[in-house]
Scaffold this motif. Structure first.
Motif, mmCIF file in Angstrom:
data_model
loop_
_atom_site.group_PDB
_atom_site.id
_atom_site.type_symbol
_atom_site.label_atom_id
_atom_site.label_comp_id
_atom_site.label_asym_id
_atom_site.label_seq_id
_atom_site.Cartn_x
_atom_site.Cartn_y
_atom_site.Cartn_z
ATOM 1 N N LYS A 43 0.831 -1.204 0.000
ATOM 2 C CA LYS A 43 0.000 0.000 0.000
ATOM 3 C C LYS A 43 0.865 1.253 0.000
ATOM 4 O O LYS A 43 0.567 2.212 -0.712
ATOM 5 C CB LYS A 43 -0.936 -0.011 1.221
ATOM 6 N N GLN A 47 0.996 3.920 -3.153
ATOM 7 C CA GLN A 47 0.588 5.302 -2.935
ATOM 8 C C GLN A 47 1.707 6.269 -3.294
ATOM 9 O O GLN A 47 1.465 7.325 -3.891
ATOM 10 C CB GLN A 47 0.128 5.488 -1.491
ATOM 11 N N GLN A 135 -0.480 4.254 6.236
ATOM 12 C CA GLN A 135 -1.455 3.169 6.250
ATOM 13 C C GLN A 135 -1.168 2.279 7.451
ATOM 14 O O GLN A 135 -0.311 2.589 8.259
ATOM 15 C CB GLN A 135 -1.400 2.323 4.971
ATOM 16 N N ASN A 157 -4.729 6.151 5.702
ATOM 17 C CA ASN A 157 -5.533 5.124 5.057
ATOM 18 C C ASN A 157 -5.642 3.975 6.062
ATOM 19 O O ASN A 157 -4.713 3.195 6.216
ATOM 20 C CB ASN A 157 -4.855 4.678 3.762
ATOM 21 N N ASP A 230 -5.285 2.562 -3.452
ATOM 22 C CA ASP A 230 -4.064 3.302 -3.134
ATOM 23 C C ASP A 230 -3.927 4.532 -4.020
ATOM 24 O O ASP A 230 -3.542 5.611 -3.557
ATOM 25 C CB ASP A 230 -2.837 2.395 -3.292
#
Length: 285
Positions: A43, A47, A135, A157, A230
């Motif tokens: 993730k 991102q 995240q 996130n 993402d």
């Protein structure tokens, strides 16, 4: 549209081992006839790569193993334009995600965190006022420390879903979750600003549990949904930090997410962010 200072991403880096099959297996079932790919993911990595392609620059804070997979991830981030000076090589193997994707783009994912368990902020300066996105594929204690050190906009996130420390939730300028994660984290009903994605239902913004904005999903053919969330996260943080209002920011992020699902890659190519503003373009990446 003015693009904000470089987005810093604090989070996970995984190599994605992806098997494509005609349908997802049931518990205990074996499905044959698949095709296997190996590509950069995680993730955090997804991102950061999306942010660099959308805004021209991004920074990654993370950890990889001292192994070929670690080199694969570092090289991919550099090609995307990500500053990897705060990505630390460590002894445990690089994190790995085992992914199964069916013909409709639906997926099942199991993750072995490996090096992600040792992500450190030692080489990261989060005090420059720029936006930071984290995240929960790394230790929540590390995420909390990142929030404490961030002087500017801090976004989380909150995936995978878990109970959030009250201090972390209070510090977040934005929390981003999908529909199921929103249900699994009840404390988000009291958060100052939460973006919730609903797949084909678009995305909404909530403040203290009250809806403040909504944007419909951009229609597109789904090839791979692994990196779409993402890409949405990176685009939404950049859009909000650029000064767009909530509805325009959600629409822009939905358009970027739609571009992402049209690619087989977890870290696809993108146009610059202003190409997607207000969802006016859903050109596939």
């Amino acid at each position: 549209m003015p693009i904000p200072t470089t987005l810093t991403v604090v989070g996970s880096l995984n190599v994605d081992l992806t098997c494509r099959v005609h349908r997802l297996p049931s518990p205990g079932e074996t499905i044959g006839g698949g095709t296997l790919t190996r590509q950069p993911g995680g993730k955090g990595g997804n991102q950061a790569a999306a942010a660099a392609r959308l805004a021209g620059a991004a920074r990654m804070v993370g950890a990889v193993g001292e192994d070929p997979d670690g080199r694969l991830l570092m090289e991919a981030l550099e090609r995307a334009g990500v500053d990897i000076s705060a990505v630390e090589p460590v002894s445990p193997p690089t994190g790995t995600a085992l992914i199964v994707i069916d013909s409709d783009g639906e997926n099942q994912i199991a993750v072995a965190p490996g090096a992600n368990a040792l992500v450190s902020l030692d080489g990261a300066d989060l005090s420059d006022g720029g936006p930071v996105l984290a995240q929960l594929e790394i230790a929540v204690e590390t995420v909390l420390e990142a929030a404490r050190r961030t002087s500017g906009f801090f976004a989380l996130n909150a995936a995978p879903a878990q109970t959030l420390p009250a201090e972390l939730l209070e510090r977040c300028d934005l929390v981003i979750v999908n529909e199921s994660e929103y249900e699994l984290i009840p404390e988000l009903r009291n958060a100052k600003r939460v973006a919730v994605t609903y797949g084909a239902g678009g995305a909404s913004m909530y403040s203290q549990g009250l809806k403040t904005a909504h944007a419909p999903a951009a229609k597109t053919s789904v090839v791979n949904s692994v990196g779409a969330g993402d890409a949405f996260c990176a685009a939404l943080v950049l859009a909000l930090a650029s000064g767009l209002d909530e509805e325009s920011s959600l629409a822009t992020a939905c358009a970027v997410g739609a571009a992402a699902v049209g690619s087989e890659l977890s870290q696809p190519e993108f146009e610059r962010l202003d190409h997607y503003v207000d969802g006016r373009s859903v050109r596939r990446a």
